[in-house]
Design a protein around this motif. Structure first.
Motif, short mmCIF file in Angstrom:
data_model
loop_
_atom_site.label_atom_id
_atom_site.label_comp_id
_atom_site.label_asym_id
_atom_site.label_seq_id
_atom_site.Cartn_x
_atom_site.Cartn_y
_atom_site.Cartn_z
N VAL A 34 0.84 -1.19 0.00
CA VAL A 34 0.00 0.00 0.00
C VAL A 34 0.88 1.25 0.00
CG1 VAL A 34 -1.92 1.20 1.10
CG2 VAL A 34 -1.68 -1.27 1.42
N SER A 35 0.51 2.20 -0.82
CA SER A 35 1.11 3.53 -0.77
C SER A 35 0.17 4.39 0.07
CB SER A 35 1.25 4.11 -2.18
OG SER A 35 1.87 5.37 -2.15
N VAL A 36 0.69 5.02 1.11
CA VAL A 36 -0.17 5.71 2.08
C VAL A 36 0.17 7.19 2.15
CG1 VAL A 36 -0.35 3.59 3.47
CG2 VAL A 36 1.36 5.32 4.08
N GLU A 37 -0.79 7.95 2.65
CA GLU A 37 -0.54 9.36 2.95
C GLU A 37 -0.14 9.55 4.41
OE1 GLU A 37 -0.30 11.56 0.81
OE2 GLU A 37 -1.65 11.15 -0.87
N LYS A 38 -0.74 8.77 5.31
CA LYS A 38 -0.59 9.02 6.74
C LYS A 38 0.07 7.85 7.46
CE LYS A 38 -4.80 11.86 6.83
NZ LYS A 38 -6.13 12.04 7.43
N VAL A 39 0.80 8.19 8.52
CA VAL A 39 1.42 7.17 9.36
C VAL A 39 0.37 6.21 9.91
CG1 VAL A 39 2.61 6.80 11.56
CG2 VAL A 39 3.47 8.51 9.96
N GLU A 40 -0.77 6.75 10.33
CA GLU A 40 -1.82 5.90 10.89
C GLU A 40 -2.31 4.87 9.88
OE1 GLU A 40 -1.56 9.55 13.31
OE2 GLU A 40 -1.67 9.18 11.15
N GLU A 41 -2.37 5.25 8.61
CA GLU A 41 -2.77 4.32 7.57
C GLU A 41 -1.73 3.22 7.39
OE1 GLU A 41 -5.30 7.52 4.83
OE2 GLU A 41 -3.21 7.06 4.36
N ALA A 42 -0.48 3.59 7.48
CA ALA A 42 0.60 2.60 7.36
C ALA A 42 0.52 1.57 8.48
CB ALA A 42 1.95 3.30 7.38
N LEU A 43 0.30 2.05 9.69
CA LEU A 43 0.21 1.14 10.84
C LEU A 43 -0.99 0.21 10.71
CD1 LEU A 43 1.17 3.68 13.62
CD2 LEU A 43 2.51 1.68 12.93
N ILE B 186 9.88 23.24 10.48
CA ILE B 186 9.01 22.43 9.63
C ILE B 186 7.91 21.70 10.40
CG2 ILE B 186 8.94 20.54 7.97
CD1 ILE B 186 10.40 23.04 6.96
N ALA B 187 8.27 21.10 11.52
CA ALA B 187 7.33 20.25 12.25
C ALA B 187 5.99 20.93 12.57
CB ALA B 187 7.98 19.72 13.52
N PRO B 188 5.97 22.20 12.97
CA PRO B 188 4.69 22.84 13.26
C PRO B 188 3.68 22.79 12.10
CG PRO B 188 6.47 24.18 14.12
CD PRO B 188 7.10 23.13 13.26
N HIS B 189 4.21 22.69 10.87
CA HIS B 189 3.33 22.70 9.70
C HIS B 189 2.90 21.30 9.26
CE1 HIS B 189 4.09 26.98 8.95
NE2 HIS B 189 5.35 26.73 9.28
N VAL B 190 3.70 20.25 9.57
CA VAL B 190 3.43 18.95 8.96
C VAL B 190 3.37 17.76 9.93
CG1 VAL B 190 4.54 19.69 6.81
CG2 VAL B 190 5.87 18.39 8.48
N HIS B 191 3.99 17.87 11.09
CA HIS B 191 4.27 16.65 11.86
C HIS B 191 3.00 15.89 12.24
CE1 HIS B 191 7.11 14.09 13.97
NE2 HIS B 191 6.23 13.99 14.94
N GLN B 192 2.00 16.57 12.74
CA GLN B 192 0.78 15.88 13.16
C GLN B 192 -0.24 15.72 12.03
OE1 GLN B 192 0.62 14.33 15.94
NE2 GLN B 192 2.55 15.18 16.69
N ARG B 193 0.03 16.33 10.89
CA ARG B 193 -0.94 16.28 9.81
C ARG B 193 -0.92 14.95 9.07
NH1 ARG B 193 -1.97 21.08 5.32
NH2 ARG B 193 -3.77 20.08 4.30
N TRP B 194 0.28 14.39 8.91
CA TRP B 194 0.39 13.15 8.17
C TRP B 194 0.99 12.04 9.03
CZ3 TRP B 194 1.50 17.79 5.58
CH2 TRP B 194 0.61 18.12 4.53
#
Length: 328
Positions: free
Chosen positions: A152-161, A320-328
């Motif tokens: 699977v190619s995923v967008e989010k870490v949660e999807e990968a898990l 960078i993290a404030p913009h992306v870390h929790q989003r994906w």
């Protein structure tokens, strides 16, 4: 170039692969000849893994790959493609066995093979990860011999898990780079524990981490870096890794100071990814021979020091993290 076992499969692949989105479309004008030459240069440099998708140029990328490989002798590289994005509308309900089989049949024809080495669900809607019937359909298609492995190619870490809970998922493709570091927090540990192959895409943040893009860079109308900066066409995380353009440029200037003398920024960014032992293969794209050879050169760089790794992490945490870390 180092070779890695591709998870639990029978394949072994080079740590640097070839991402074939650019030779398909959505990156401005890349001629078929330039795409073919870029792929040949990568293979000549020792690349043994190619990643494509059925929607890259509506099959153009797959056909270029078939032509290039058909003209070469010697061992064949592993070729991974993707399925699902041909659905319109792109909804979880469309991920039926009949639809997946039709997509796979089309890729078999485009790639001129009897069985696909790896087919990946192409960033499916999150609901798909809660549909065992979808993965059961892939099991059936594997049993039928149309595919050898699936992932699977995923967008989010949660999807990968969630995806790796299905026992026959062989690989996960995910965004991981100097601007997207969250996969290393938990997912990579789980992937390594379960012997899941990890394919890293968008390694150069759509070229930002090459250090060659500036505020004055002009992108063609059909280049996603022009039309998808706000996620108007697909997930915004696929363009500049989801980092606001001006913020990305600021971070690039700070990262530039970390690049060792004699190395390109792109090679440094790729080597940073390869420093994580959970990564199986990273798949930078290339528009021409020069870019393909430059990507392969990252394999020759010396290991990055602990101090430099920490400095890179600090830049990420601060800018960078404030913009992306929790989003994906």
């Amino acid at each position: 170039m180092r070779q890695h076992a591709f998870g639990r499969t029978s394949f072994t692949v080079s740590e640097i692969g070839f991402g074939a989105w650019q030779i398909g479309g959505s990156w401005g004008d890349v001629s078929e000849a330039d795409g073919r030459n870029a792929l040949d240069a990568a293979l000549d440099a020792g690349v043994t893994f190619i990643d494509t998708a059925d929607v890259y140029g509506d099959g153009r990328s797959e056909k270029i790959i078939a032509g290039a490989l058909g003209a070469r002798s010697g061992p064949r590289p592993m070729v991974a493609t993707k399925a699902g994005r041909r659905l319109n509308p792109h909804l979880a309900e469309g991920y039926t066995k009949a639809n997946l089989e039709s997509f796979i049949d089309r890729s078999l024809e485009n790639l001129q093979v009897d069985s696909l080495d790896l087919v990946q669900l192409h960033c499916p809607p999150t609901d798909v990860f809660y549909r065992p019937d979808v993965f059961g359909a892939l099991d059936d298609l594997r049993q039928a011999g149309k595919i050898r492995n699936y992932g699977v190619s995923v967008e989010k870490v949660e999807e990968a898990l969630k995806a790796i809970e299905f026992p026959n998922v062989s690989s996960i493709q995910i965004i991981y780079n100097l601007f997207r570091q969250r996969p290393a927090d938990l997912f990579f540990k789980e992937a390594k524990r379960r012997q899941i192959a990890v394919i890293v895409r968008v390694p150069l943040a759509s070229g930002l981490l090459s250090g060659k893009i500036s505020r004055d860079t002009a992108f063609a109308r059909d280049d996603h870096r022009n039309f998808n900066r706000n996620g108007d066409a697909f997930d915004v995380g696929e363009t500049f890794a989801g980092v606001p353009f001006e913020v990305g440029l600021q971070a690039v200037e700070e990262i530039r100071r970390l690049v060792p003398e004699g190395a390109s920024m792109a090679a440094f960014a790729l080597k940073w990814i390869l420093m994580n032992e959970a990564v199986t293969v990273v798949i930078p794209g290339a528009r021409n021979e020069e870019q393909a050879r430059g990507n392969a050169e990252a394999a020759e760089l010396a290991a990055i020091s602990a101090d430099t790794m920490k400095a890179a992490q600090d830049i990420y945490a601060r800018l960078i993290a404030p913009h992306v870390h929790q989003r994906w």
